[in-house]
Design a protein around this motif. Sequence first.
Motif, PDB file in Angstrom:
ATOM      1  N   ASN A 232      30.933   7.854  49.817  1.00 28.23           N
ATOM      2  CA  ASN A 232      31.748   6.648  49.967  1.00 28.23           C
ATOM      3  C   ASN A 232      32.108   6.417  51.420  1.00 28.23           C
ATOM      4  O   ASN A 232      32.050   5.313  51.927  1.00 28.23           O
ATOM      5  CB  ASN A 232      33.027   6.768  49.143  1.00 28.23           C
ATOM      6  N   GLN A 233      32.475   7.514  52.080  1.00 32.89           N
ATOM      7  CA  GLN A 233      32.848   7.415  53.492  1.00 32.89           C
ATOM      8  C   GLN A 233      31.698   6.875  54.331  1.00 32.89           C
ATOM      9  O   GLN A 233      31.836   5.933  55.062  1.00 32.89           O
ATOM     10  CB  GLN A 233      33.184   8.791  54.035  1.00 32.89           C
ATOM     11  N   SER A 234      30.515   7.512  54.152  1.00 32.08           N
ATOM     12  CA  SER A 234      29.394   7.131  55.017  1.00 32.08           C
ATOM     13  C   SER A 234      28.931   5.715  54.710  1.00 32.08           C
ATOM     14  O   SER A 234      28.541   4.989  55.582  1.00 32.08           O
ATOM     15  CB  SER A 234      28.215   8.077  54.866  1.00 32.08           C
ATOM     16  N   SER A 235      29.010   5.326  53.419  1.00 30.52           N
ATOM     17  CA  SER A 235      28.473   4.022  53.064  1.00 30.52           C
ATOM     18  C   SER A 235      29.270   2.897  53.720  1.00 30.52           C
ATOM     19  O   SER A 235      28.731   1.854  54.017  1.00 30.52           O
ATOM     20  CB  SER A 235      28.468   3.838  51.551  1.00 30.52           C
ATOM     21  N   SER A 236      30.562   3.130  53.976  1.00 27.23           N
ATOM     22  CA  SER A 236      31.346   2.057  54.575  1.00 27.23           C
ATOM     23  C   SER A 236      31.146   1.982  56.080  1.00 27.23           C
ATOM     24  O   SER A 236      31.428   0.979  56.700  1.00 27.23           O
ATOM     25  CB  SER A 236      32.827   2.289  54.271  1.00 27.23           C
ATOM     26  N   SER A 237      30.639   3.052  56.667  1.00 27.53           N
ATOM     27  CA  SER A 237      30.623   3.108  58.123  1.00 27.53           C
ATOM     28  C   SER A 237      29.321   2.636  58.762  1.00 27.53           C
ATOM     29  O   SER A 237      29.203   2.586  59.955  1.00 27.53           O
ATOM     30  CB  SER A 237      30.920   4.530  58.584  1.00 27.53           C
ATOM     31  N   SER A 238      28.309   2.347  57.953  1.00 26.68           N
ATOM     32  CA  SER A 238      27.062   1.974  58.616  1.00 26.68           C
ATOM     33  C   SER A 238      26.201   1.093  57.718  1.00 26.68           C
ATOM     34  O   SER A 238      26.401   1.009  56.521  1.00 26.68           O
ATOM     35  CB  SER A 238      26.267   3.229  58.943  1.00 26.68           C
ATOM     36  N   SER A 239      25.263   0.451  58.330  1.00 27.57           N
ATOM     37  CA  SER A 239      24.267  -0.262  57.529  1.00 27.57           C
ATOM     38  C   SER A 239      22.941  -0.149  58.255  1.00 27.57           C
ATOM     39  O   SER A 239      22.876   0.131  59.438  1.00 27.57           O
ATOM     40  CB  SER A 239      24.667  -1.722  57.381  1.00 27.57           C
ATOM     41  N   LYS A 270      22.882   3.658  51.738  1.00 28.67           N
ATOM     42  CA  LYS A 270      24.283   4.061  51.682  1.00 28.67           C
ATOM     43  C   LYS A 270      24.727   4.705  52.998  1.00 28.67           C
ATOM     44  O   LYS A 270      25.826   5.206  53.116  1.00 28.67           O
ATOM     45  CB  LYS A 270      24.506   5.068  50.546  1.00 28.67           C
ATOM     46  N   GLY A 271      23.846   4.758  53.958  1.00 31.54           N
ATOM     47  CA  GLY A 271      24.218   5.280  55.261  1.00 31.54           C
ATOM     48  C   GLY A 271      24.111   6.793  55.375  1.00 31.54           C
ATOM     49  O   GLY A 271      24.393   7.360  56.410  1.00 31.54           O
ATOM     50  N   MET A 272      23.720   7.463  54.269  1.00 31.95           N
ATOM     51  CA  MET A 272      23.718   8.919  54.301  1.00 31.95           C
ATOM     52  C   MET A 272      22.705   9.499  55.277  1.00 31.95           C
ATOM     53  O   MET A 272      22.931  10.499  55.877  1.00 31.95           O
ATOM     54  CB  MET A 272      23.412   9.459  52.905  1.00 31.95           C
ATOM     55  N   HIS A 273      21.557   8.839  55.350  1.00 35.12           N
ATOM     56  CA  HIS A 273      20.497   9.399  56.179  1.00 35.12           C
ATOM     57  C   HIS A 273      20.310   8.659  57.483  1.00 35.12           C
ATOM     58  O   HIS A 273      19.304   8.812  58.131  1.00 35.12           O
ATOM     59  CB  HIS A 273      19.174   9.352  55.405  1.00 35.12           C
ATOM     60  N   HIS A 274      21.241   7.855  57.815  1.00 31.69           N
ATOM     61  CA  HIS A 274      21.058   7.031  58.995  1.00 31.69           C
ATOM     62  C   HIS A 274      21.290   7.884  60.236  1.00 31.69           C
ATOM     63  O   HIS A 274      22.429   8.120  60.655  1.00 31.69           O
ATOM     64  CB  HIS A 274      22.022   5.844  58.919  1.00 31.69           C
ATOM     65  N   LYS A 275      20.181   8.335  60.800  1.00 37.85           N
ATOM     66  CA  LYS A 275      20.251   9.340  61.866  1.00 37.85           C
ATOM     67  C   LYS A 275      21.195   8.967  63.007  1.00 37.85           C
ATOM     68  O   LYS A 275      22.077   9.758  63.354  1.00 37.85           O
ATOM     69  CB  LYS A 275      18.843   9.588  62.409  1.00 37.85           C
ATOM     70  N   PRO A 276      21.033   7.773  63.613  1.00 34.71           N
ATOM     71  CA  PRO A 276      21.910   7.473  64.757  1.00 34.71           C
ATOM     72  C   PRO A 276      23.389   7.559  64.396  1.00 34.71           C
ATOM     73  O   PRO A 276      24.194   8.041  65.194  1.00 34.71           O
ATOM     74  CB  PRO A 276      21.522   6.033  65.123  1.00 34.71           C
ATOM     75  N   THR A 277      23.735   7.123  63.182  1.00 32.85           N
ATOM     76  CA  THR A 277      25.153   7.155  62.785  1.00 32.85           C
ATOM     77  C   THR A 277      25.644   8.581  62.667  1.00 32.85           C
ATOM     78  O   THR A 277      26.730   8.930  63.131  1.00 32.85           O
ATOM     79  CB  THR A 277      25.332   6.448  61.418  1.00 32.85           C
ATOM     80  N   ILE A 278      24.832   9.416  62.012  1.00 35.84           N
ATOM     81  CA  ILE A 278      25.269  10.816  61.835  1.00 35.84           C
ATOM     82  C   ILE A 278      25.340  11.503  63.199  1.00 35.84           C
ATOM     83  O   ILE A 278      26.272  12.243  63.483  1.00 35.84           O
ATOM     84  CB  ILE A 278      24.329  11.581  60.891  1.00 35.84           C
ATOM     85  N   ARG A 279      24.341  11.237  64.031  1.00 29.37           N
ATOM     86  CA  ARG A 279      24.359  11.840  65.388  1.00 29.37           C
ATOM     87  C   ARG A 279      25.639  11.457  66.103  1.00 29.37           C
ATOM     88  O   ARG A 279      26.316  12.304  66.695  1.00 29.37           O
ATOM     89  CB  ARG A 279      23.134  11.349  66.185  1.00 29.37           C
ATOM     90  N   ASP A 280      25.960  10.191  66.028  1.00 33.47           N
ATOM     91  CA  ASP A 280      27.152   9.691  66.703  1.00 33.47           C
ATOM     92  C   ASP A 280      28.393  10.421  66.185  1.00 33.47           C
ATOM     93  O   ASP A 280      29.230  10.883  66.963  1.00 33.47           O
ATOM     94  CB  ASP A 280      27.240   8.176  66.431  1.00 33.47           C
ATOM     95  N   SER A 281      28.466  10.559  64.867  1.00 31.03           N
ATOM     96  CA  SER A 281      29.672  11.181  64.298  1.00 31.03           C
ATOM     97  C   SER A 281      29.772  12.658  64.685  1.00 31.03           C
ATOM     98  O   SER A 281      30.850  13.238  64.679  1.00 31.03           O
ATOM     99  CB  SER A 281      29.686  11.020  62.780  1.00 31.03           C
ATOM    100  N   LEU A 282      28.648  13.264  65.030  1.00 32.51           N
ATOM    101  CA  LEU A 282      28.674  14.678  65.445  1.00 32.51           C
ATOM    102  C   LEU A 282      28.808  14.829  66.963  1.00 32.51           C
ATOM    103  O   LEU A 282      28.788  15.939  67.486  1.00 32.51           O
ATOM    104  CB  LEU A 282      27.388  15.379  64.997  1.00 32.51           C
ATOM    105  N   GLY A 283      28.892  13.704  67.643  1.00 32.64           N
ATOM    106  CA  GLY A 283      28.974  13.759  69.105  1.00 32.64           C
ATOM    107  C   GLY A 283      27.626  14.063  69.741  1.00 32.64           C
ATOM    108  O   GLY A 283      27.548  14.518  70.890  1.00 32.64           O
ATOM    109  N   LEU A 284      26.536  13.798  69.001  1.00 29.18           N
ATOM    110  CA  LEU A 284      25.196  14.037  69.555  1.00 29.18           C
ATOM    111  C   LEU A 284      24.625  12.724  70.089  1.00 29.18           C
ATOM    112  O   LEU A 284      25.081  11.642  69.720  1.00 29.18           O
ATOM    113  CB  LEU A 284      24.263  14.588  68.472  1.00 29.18           C
ATOM    114  N   LEU A 285      23.607  12.861  70.937  1.00 30.31           N
ATOM    115  CA  LEU A 285      22.952  11.662  71.467  1.00 30.31           C
ATOM    116  C   LEU A 285      21.841  11.240  70.503  1.00 30.31           C
ATOM    117  O   LEU A 285      21.366  12.050  69.702  1.00 30.31           O
ATOM    118  CB  LEU A 285      22.366  11.968  72.850  1.00 30.31           C
ATOM    119  N   ASP A 286      21.433   9.988  70.625  1.00 30.56           N
ATOM    120  CA  ASP A 286      20.366   9.493  69.751  1.00 30.56           C
ATOM    121  C   ASP A 286      19.010   9.723  70.417  1.00 30.56           C
ATOM    122  O   ASP A 286      18.407   8.813  70.974  1.00 30.56           O
ATOM    123  CB  ASP A 286      20.606   8.014  69.450  1.00 30.56           C
ATOM    124  N   LEU A 287      18.592  11.000  70.395  1.00 28.44           N
ATOM    125  CA  LEU A 287      17.365  11.416  71.087  1.00 28.44           C
ATOM    126  C   LEU A 287      16.546  12.313  70.163  1.00 28.44           C
ATOM    127  O   LEU A 287      17.097  12.861  69.203  1.00 28.44           O
ATOM    128  CB  LEU A 287      17.738  12.249  72.328  1.00 28.44           C
TER     129      LEU A 287
END
Length: 501
Positions: A232-239, A270-287
């Motif tokens: 639920n959390q991830s689905s609201s935060s990205s598309s 649902k945003g679960m596998h959206h790499k850039p979003t997850i990277r961002d939330s972990l403080g990682l770069l999109d590389l």
Amino acid sequence: KEEEVATIQILMSDTGGGHRASANALRDAFNVLHETEPHRFPMRIECDIVDIYTDYGPFWPINAYVPLYKFMAEYSFLWKWFYEFGATELGLWMNDFLLELFCFEAFERCLRRDPLANSRAGDGVEGGANAVRADMVVSVHPLCQDLPLKILASLDTDGRSRTEGRVTPFATVVTDLGGAHPTWFNKGVDKCFVPSTVLKNAALQRQVQESQIVQYGLPIRRGFWRFGADYNQSSSSSSNDDAEQKPKPFWQFGKKTKKQPADDIQMEEKGMHHKPTIRDSLGLLDLPTVLIVGGGDGMGGIVNQATAVGERLQSLAAKRNDSSSNNNDPMYQMVVICGNNKSAQIALSPPQTNWGSNVAVNVKGFVNNMDEFMRSSDILVTKAGPGTIAEASICGLPCILSSFLPGQEEGNVPYVEENGFGCYKGTPEGIADTVEEWLSVSSVTTEGTILETMRECALNAARPDATLDIARDLADMVYTRKEELKRKGVEKKVNEVAVAA
Ligand code: UDP
């Protein structure tokens, strides 16, 4: 009215991180089933997870299997000898004989313990006046079949009941993947859950019947289940629209988009596998990101592997800098998860190690969100641990297997290779070469990039529903037993009334 609770004792030992992880995953799955499918699973299931060797082993070395395993895993020739001898007829007989001789009484105390002791005031864990042992026993460890089954048979056949032999349900959930020690398989169990065809055949060879064997997959933590994470959390935060607006990464230029499995698309929506979003939330770069792990204990030489991969990524970045404009921006990313290996974490962090500016490096200790790190990565370097491999497969993450424990992890190498989502490279140099090859633009084939093809293979081999499927079957077993016990209780009352009359 007192809530009715079914109880399951889960037997394991902390030899490696996988057994407890699987036990915890099953416990979580029972809770989720009770919450989400209350009509089918109306009764709460309480799990009593116990490291029977550490807590009940009567003396050294039986109560020191955990440190001994760690020691032998470091010196794998020792482990190889121990494992292979244990799999011979003589080894199996000795193990059986010695355990029964020295541990019967101690383990009996364990099996008698009351999973609800804490909520039954006044009773000690091991049997006060109202103590009741678990309604069912589940083993998630190779050394928790033979003796517990014998003990249960003797406990169930007491003077007061007319039963002969065991009636308490017993199931084995195998937590190895591509190979397993023969002690995992006992033909006396009610059910034996195996994660792969190889292990199904191994069970059949040990005279476990087809009807006793169930093949779903490996039980793993909630973050890896289908819709099991904080969806639920991830689905609201990205598309996915965000992703479309971003330029394609360089290694995806010029290739056609491959069809993704339907479930995967649904999850990505649902945003679960959206790499850039997850990277961002972990403080990682999109590389392009290489993840290096070594099981719960950070084993298998992760310092040397990380050093070799880090240096290779630097030189790859330098080559790209030569051909384009010179810049100091990171071009690749490496995440090293050292687990409990503190010295590796220190050795790889600044000031001990200084990574150049073109490679962003994150060094972590033990993390509880491995699913997010895996979903942020493009390549995984790992020892051939069954849990990590199954998790990577669910995340569609290609694997470079860096080492394996002789015996139980050896079979995981062909498992990964035959399923097409990785390979084995036994040296840091070989690992770095493979990382370079997989990341290189020239690895684009008519089928797509090597990484993309392997990602699909990984998803095809994935079993994201295994944990809940196993938990459903186990819950059915314990509910049936509970009904049986209730009927017996009723019978007893009827008899008592008859005698009184
Ligand atoms: N793991 C984790 N955090 C860490 C390192 C590892 O949660 O920092 C987990 C990993 O996700 C996997 C387990 O530990 O579930 C390791 O299991 P595996 O079977 O791969 O290896 P083992 O440690 O049992 O040898």
